[in-house]
Design a protein around this motif. Structure first.
Motif, PDB file in Angstrom:
ATOM      1  N   GLY A 171       0.793  -1.230   0.000  1.00 23.11           N
ATOM      2  CA  GLY A 171       0.000   0.000   0.000  1.00 23.11           C
ATOM      3  C   GLY A 171       0.821   1.273   0.000  1.00 23.11           C
ATOM      4  N   THR A 172       2.138   1.158   0.178  1.00 23.84           N
ATOM      5  CA  THR A 172       2.967   2.372   0.173  1.00 23.84           C
ATOM      6  C   THR A 172       3.598   2.657  -1.191  1.00 23.84           C
ATOM      7  N   GLY A 204       4.102   3.985  -4.786  1.00 21.06           N
ATOM      8  CA  GLY A 204       3.621   5.021  -5.711  1.00 21.06           C
ATOM      9  C   GLY A 204       2.279   5.609  -5.336  1.00 21.06           C
ATOM     10  N   GLY A 205       1.321   5.488  -6.261  1.00 17.66           N
ATOM     11  CA  GLY A 205      -0.059   5.921  -6.049  1.00 17.66           C
ATOM     12  C   GLY A 205      -0.959   4.817  -6.598  1.00 17.66           C
ATOM     13  N   PRO A 206      -2.278   5.029  -6.565  1.00 13.54           N
ATOM     14  CA  PRO A 206      -3.204   3.963  -6.977  1.00 13.54           C
ATOM     15  C   PRO A 206      -2.928   3.385  -8.369  1.00 13.54           C
ATOM     16  N   GLN A 207      -2.654   4.230  -9.357  1.00 14.96           N
ATOM     17  CA  GLN A 207      -2.464   3.685 -10.705  1.00 14.96           C
ATOM     18  C   GLN A 207      -1.205   2.818 -10.780  1.00 14.96           C
ATOM     19  N   ILE A 208      -0.154   3.214 -10.055  1.00 18.15           N
ATOM     20  CA  ILE A 208       1.081   2.418 -10.052  1.00 18.15           C
ATOM     21  C   ILE A 208       0.823   1.107  -9.317  1.00 18.15           C
ATOM     22  N   ARG A 209       0.029   1.157  -8.252  1.00 20.86           N
ATOM     23  CA  ARG A 209      -0.270  -0.086  -7.535  1.00 20.86           C
ATOM     24  C   ARG A 209      -1.124  -1.033  -8.377  1.00 20.86           C
ATOM     25  N   ASN A 210      -1.848  -0.493  -9.360  1.00 24.76           N
ATOM     26  CA  ASN A 210      -2.636  -1.361 -10.238  1.00 24.76           C
ATOM     27  C   ASN A 210      -1.793  -2.010 -11.326  1.00 24.76           C
ATOM     28  N   ALA A 242       3.076  10.085  -0.853  1.00 22.69           N
ATOM     29  CA  ALA A 242       2.727   9.246  -1.996  1.00 22.69           C
ATOM     30  C   ALA A 242       3.693   9.570  -3.121  1.00 22.69           C
ATOM     31  N   MET A 243       3.742   8.690  -4.123  1.00 24.62           N
ATOM     32  CA  MET A 243       4.540   8.935  -5.325  1.00 24.62           C
ATOM     33  C   MET A 243       5.974   9.327  -4.989  1.00 24.62           C
TER      34      MET A 243
END
Ligand SMILES: Cc1cc2nc3c(=O)[nH]c(=O)nc-3n(C[C@H](O)[C@H](O)[C@H](O)COP(=O)(O)OP(=O)(O)OC[C@H]3O[C@@H](n4cnc5c(N)ncnc54)[C@H](O)[C@@H]3O)c2cc1C
Ligand code: FES
Ligand code: FES
Lengths: 292, 162
Positions: free
Chosen positions: A98-99, A101-107, A191-192
């Motif tokens: 969960g740490t 990048g951000g949501p898109q990178i985690r996807n 983030a990021m």
């Protein structure tokens, strides 16, 4: 346009192995969030790409009959973060994923890519070290299992032989059972951002509330993620409490060798490493039921 | 030697087909083959979120997603949010009402992340909304208004306090 010389998409793991045998210099691409960036910055050009992104057979998390947790190499950070088995048995890995990048990178980013890039700051790598993860590799010679400590050869280089791809990250049952962990990423932004230093700790207490086993791994404390063995040995058998946390941290900083970089000085990294060890063990002991 | 591949996918609910260069990003395909210019190319390296679209319900930065990977997938962009006569959706209207649009370059990316939040049907705290939008940069720094627009639309859809 990305600078590929050729592109081939594997249809299965066997097909990936076959394509890699045909093109020994090909670059394996999972989510591409490292590889495509390298092409944009021209650190990589005219490459033969073998994409394994379509291999759904390498996605997902499974609890094996023997209690081991098997994480397919293409499982994305967001799927790890929200997975029921991970949250129940190894929540520290959910915390680490969960740490990133951000949501898109985690996807798009995968745990396979995070452990095959050989990068010391990789957010899930230190937790895999602290949990003694086993790396599963599949190639033309068959399947190999390598403890993660031995998998990292040097900065940017891991033990993947010709024709091999990483197919799973396995967390053995003994490695997580009755263990409680805590992951901390120290970065300039929430983030990021890439970690200045990161630290994953876990502990198992015995019936008397003493430390049966404590493990700690750092990212960015050396050229590859690393364990701090002296810290682990120093607190083995000690009662859970503040003293243990300080002895742990004092020993941990003797094991590490961070460097000066534009992100932070060596001295600052050592300071952070000490503080994260104290906090990491304290929080892990609390999660294990100790009152501190 | 240039290599091409046929991609079949669903874009904003319509079944589509394109012949793409294997080196192209999904952002290239959406902009060049389908003229979906809400998909902005900002940094090109996954840092800013201007090119963010939904692929099978999850947000992806289309500048670092290969066009050929879109084969068989369902893709949604801001163009798919408007009604048959171009009526704006509630989240688009909220961005206007809250003054969340300045130059507008980051807006479509933010809106698609907002759509993922809104369609989850879950009530997010303000901090969770911030975290869910943290993959977007707004050069005009209008973050407060953007978060307000998402939070208000969420509350309106779920019923309850505005
Ligand atoms: C904007 C941005 C922010 C980021 N933030 C973070 C962050 O906060 N923390 C962090 O840790 N990382 C971060 N990253 C880096 C990246 O997202 C991660 O390292 C991710 O895990 C890479 O996974 P991938 O599947 O995209 O890898 P890829 O780019 O596809 O591959 C990475 C490397 O691993 C190899 N590889 C991948 N999968 C396999 C496999 N199964 N078998 C053999 N070799 C394989 C590839 O050949 C390549 O060398 C960030 C990247 C971007 C673009
Ligand atoms: S243009 Fe894709 S993230 Fe910036
Ligand atoms: S409104 Fe200008 S970049 Fe966000």
């Amino acid at each position: 346009m990305f600078d590929f010389r050729s592109y081939a998409a594997a249809a299965s793991v066997e097909d990936a192995v076959r394509l890699l045998a045909e093109k020994p210099n090909a670059v394996i691409m999972a989510g591409g969030s490292d590889v495509l960036i390298k092409m944009r910055s021209r650190d990589m050009s005219q490459v033969d790409v073998v994409s394994i992104y379509g291999l759904d057979e390498l996605r997902g998390i499974r609890l094996e009959p023997n209690g081991d947790i098997r994480i397919g190499s293409l499982t994305s950070f967001s799927h790890i973060e929200h997975d029921e088995t991970v949250n129940r048995l190894i929540p520290v890995l959910s915390q680490a994923a969960g740490t990133v990048g951000g949501p898109q990178i985690r996807n798009i980013g995968t745990i396979g890519g995070n452990t095959c890039n050989g990068v010391t700051s990789a957010d899930t790598a230190s937790t895999c070290f602290a949990l003694d993860a086993i790396i599963e590799l599949t190639g033309s010679e068959g399947v190999r299992h390598v403890p993660i400590v031995g998998f990292y050869l040097r900065a940017g280089k891991v033990d993947i032989r010709p024709t091999e791809i990483q197919t799973a990250v396995i967390i053995p049952r003994d490695s997580y059972e009755n263990c409680f962990g805590h992951y901390q990423k120290y970065a300039m932004r929430n983030a990021m951002d890439i970690a200045t230093l990161n630290c994953s700790v876990n502990v198992r207490l015995n019936a008397d509330g003493a430390i049966e086993r404590a493990r700690i791994a750092y990212g960015v404390a050396g050229p590859v993620p690393m364990r701090a063995g002296s810290a682990e040995a120093a607190v083995c058998g000690m009662p859970a409490g503040e003293d243990a946390a300080h002895i742990f941290a004092d020993a941990a900083i003797r094991d590490i060798n961070p460097r000066d970089s534009w992100r932070a000085s060596k001295a600052f990294r050592i300071h952070i490493a000490h503080e994260l060890a104290v906090r990491g063990l304290t929080e892990s002991m609390r999660r294990a039921g100790a009152t501190i | 030697m240039t290599q091409y591949q046929v991609v079949h996918c669903t874009i904003n609910g319509k079944s589509c087909e394109a012949v793409v260069d294997v080196r192209a990003s999904l952002a290239d395909m959406l902009r060049n083959n389908f003229r979906l210019t809400s998909v902005k190319k900002g940094c090109g390296v996954g840092e800013c979120g201007a090119c963010n679209v939904l692929v099978d319900g999850e947000c992806f930065n289309s500048c670092i997603y290969l066009a050929v990977w879109a084969d068989g997938k369902s893709i949604r962009t801001v163009e798919g949010l408007t009604g048959p006569n171009g009526e704006l959706s509630d989240i688009q209207q909220a961005f206007i009402d809250e003054g969340a649009v300045q130059c507008g370059f980051c807006t479509p990316g933010f809106i698609m992340s907002a759509v993922e939040i809104l369609e989850s049907g879950k009530r997010y705290t303000r901090d969770e909304i911030r975290r869910q939008l943290s993959g977007h940069l707004c050069r005009c720094t209008g973050y407060e208004n953007i978060i307000n627009a998402v939070e208000k639309t969420m509350n309106r859809r779920l019923g309850g306090d505005e």
